[in-house]
Design an enzyme around this catalytic site. Structure first.
Site, short mmCIF file in Angstrom:
data_model
loop_
_atom_site.label_atom_id
_atom_site.label_comp_id
_atom_site.label_asym_id
_atom_site.label_seq_id
_atom_site.Cartn_x
_atom_site.Cartn_y
_atom_site.Cartn_z
CG ASN A 42 -0.83 -0.22 2.47
OD1 ASN A 42 -0.26 -1.20 2.86
ND2 ASN A 42 -1.22 0.73 3.30
CG ASP A 43 -0.25 4.16 2.74
OD1 ASP A 43 -1.13 3.52 2.18
OD2 ASP A 43 -0.40 4.69 3.85
CD GLN A 59 2.67 0.90 5.76
OE1 GLN A 59 1.79 0.42 6.43
NE2 GLN A 59 3.89 1.12 6.24
CE1 TYR A 102 -0.55 -0.75 10.38
CE2 TYR A 102 -1.94 1.08 11.06
CZ TYR A 102 -1.78 -0.26 10.79
OH TYR A 102 -2.86 -1.10 10.91
CB SER A 103 2.22 5.42 6.33
OG SER A 103 1.80 4.52 5.36
NE ARG A 170 -3.99 5.46 10.21
CZ ARG A 170 -5.07 5.15 10.92
NH1 ARG A 170 -4.99 4.90 12.21
NH2 ARG A 170 -6.26 5.09 10.33
CG ASP A 171 -0.45 7.82 8.18
OD1 ASP A 171 0.02 6.73 8.57
OD2 ASP A 171 -1.61 7.94 7.76
CD GLU A 224 -6.06 6.34 6.81
OE1 GLU A 224 -6.21 6.08 5.60
OE2 GLU A 224 -5.99 5.45 7.68
#
Ligand code: FRU
Length: 482
Positions: A42-43, A59, A102-103, A170-171, A224
């Site tokens: 993903n990202d 990701q 995570y990102s 997040r991120d 996000e």
């Protein structure tokens, strides 16, 4: 915990070996888009140019093509054409990130690559996982060479975030401005609004909350992947909101990604006030296709602002079945796009390095052509007043009827997807970059982009252009070396 890391890494590399042949045997395997070696992607994460190389982290779930435990995968390239895969630099292996890495983003400073990411933690038990039961810690690792990564250091824990936020924060996207470092984090507030937290630091490790960037009206429950940067002197706030109702000509997917042009720089040393109001009626989606979410930008050494998106989306429409899952992989990244300020919006266009993938010219006769393996670059310029239609593989129709652009997929090629639309005053240029199972369609030099996966039934792809007096240029596209 090192034992856990070793087990996870070993299993990932075992699966990469085991599933490699299956993935490579897939005729829909992409040729010039970054995709996972095996499993799920993903990202884009940690995008940067460091010591002469472009780094693209992502990701990654090598364990399951349907998604699951997230680690970071890593590609690098000097020219965006020849790629090296460096395996998995970050895995969940400490109490701060035990449920997933995570990102996050990269900051290049002091000849060091600083990577900031969200350490996801989910507790076992009876929790709602919104207001309780999870942590989104902000973790920093450093690299002196871009490949070897040092120890993890948690710079913000869940309990450090403001109390009016849920556990969904997040991120981290980190950048330098003047003598300070800034970090934006996306979040979901307890009142079910999305917002961005802006932190400031002098040393890249101690972070103090400076302000909140929040919508000046209703605009989703979660934001996000925030990003904050300037292009031609304008400050841009980009994010991926969730919880906005679908409309006919915008917000057609389940989740969205776009940007707002701000009136001024939303932070500074002597700033007063604890929030900045983001004029969300100005929000403009980056991409109008089916497969685009969670993009990230970075500035390269030539000063270009480059954007890469995830060519996919989570929690997508149930009727859509991605057929590559059976071949052991799912999702990809978009081409790198340079973003440019023009006519009060941001245009996106593939960076010029992509042109080096052009191979033989394709002869187009009476608007018709056929391309073996379906990889091509088709450039069309026509009269703005004319209607036009381009049909690929007898099942993807991209057309303009004088007021509306549409991307329509047949049942077979769309696998459950049908149509995406945009309103525009005129179409004078269209560029279609088609890969084996993906297209990126740039309208008017990047005023609109439509990105989507599609699944031609044969490897030879037919192309038919109906656009009176249009100039047509077409090339076969070579694949990446990787
Ligand atoms: C966006 C996102 C991020 C998160 C990551 C997890 O697609 O949900 O908010 O960090 O994916 O893989």
């Amino acid at each position: 915990m090192n034992e856990l890391r070793d087990i996870l890494r070993k299993e990932a590399y075992r699966l990469e070996q085991e599933k490699k042949k299956l993935v490579e045997s897939d005729p829909w395997r992409l040729q010039f888009h970054l995709m996972p070696p095996v499993g799920w992607m993903n990202d884009p994460n940690g995008l940067c140019q460091f010591q002469g190389k472009y780094h693209v982290f992502f990701q990654y779930t090598p364990y399951d093509a349907q998604g699951g435990l997230k680690v970071w995968g890593h590609y690098s390239s000097s020219d965006w054409i020849h790629w090296d895969y460096h395996g998995i630099p970050l895995l969940p292996d400490c109490p701060y990130d035990v449920s997933g890495v995570y990102s996050g983003s990269a900051l290049v400073d002091d000849e060091t690559m600083y990577l900031y990411f969200t350490g996801n933690v989910k507790y076992d038990g009876d929790y709602d996982y919104i207001n309780n039961g999870r942590e989104g810690n902000t973790v920093l690792v450093e690299s002196k060479d871009g490949y070897t990564i040092g120890d993890k250091c948690c710079v913000l824990k869940q309990e450090d975030y403001p109390k009016d936020y849920t556990c969904h924060i997040r991120d981290p996207k980190v950048f330098r401005y003047g003598e300070n470092y800034y970090m934006v984090l996306g979040g979901r507030k307890k009142d079910e609004t999305g917002a961005i937290l802006l932190y400031v630091s002098k040393d890249k490790k101690t972070w103090n909350l400076q302000k909140e960037l929040r919508a000046d009206g209703p605009f989703g429950y979660m934001w996000e992947c925030p990003d904050l940067f300037s292009v031609s002197g304008r400050w841009i706030c980009a994010f991926s909101p969730q919880g906005i109702s679908r409309e006919s000509y915008q917000f057609q997917n389940i989740y969205h990604s776009g940007y707002v042009v701000l009136d001024e720089k939303p932070f500074g040393e002597n700033e007063k006030g604890d929030f900045y109001s983001v004029p969300v009626h100005r929000f403009r989606e980056w991409d109008m296709g089916f497969d685009f979410y969670a993009p990230q930008t970075f500035e390269d050494e030539n000063g270009r602002r480059i954007l890469i998106g995830w060519m996919g989306i989570s929690d997508g429409d149930l009727e859509y079945k991605n057929p590559t899952v059976e071949k052991g992989w799912q999702h990809a990244l978009t081409l790198p796009r340079e973003i440019i300020w023009k006519d009060d919006i941001l245009y996106q266009y593939p960076i010029k390095e992509v042109d080096a993938l052009r191979g033989e010219k394709v002869i187009v006769e009476n608007g018709k052509a056929e391309v073996e393996k379906g990889c091509f670059d088709l450039l069309l310029c026509g009269k703005e007043t004319e209607k036009c239609q381009i049909c690929l593989a007898q099942g993807l129709i991209f057309s303009y009827d004088g007021s509306e652009i549409s991307l329509e997929l047949s049942k077979e090629l769309g696998r459950g997807r049908s149509i995406r639309r945009a309103k525009t005053d005129g179409v004078k240029q269209i560029r279609i970059l088609a890969d084996t199972s993906a297209v990126e369609i740039y309208v008017n030099g990047g005023e609109y982009v439509f990105t989507t996966r599609y699944y031609p039934l044969e490897q030879n792809v037919s192309v038919q252009v109906d656009w009176k007096d249009a100039q047509i240029q077409m090339w076969e596209m070579n694949g990446f070396s990787w």
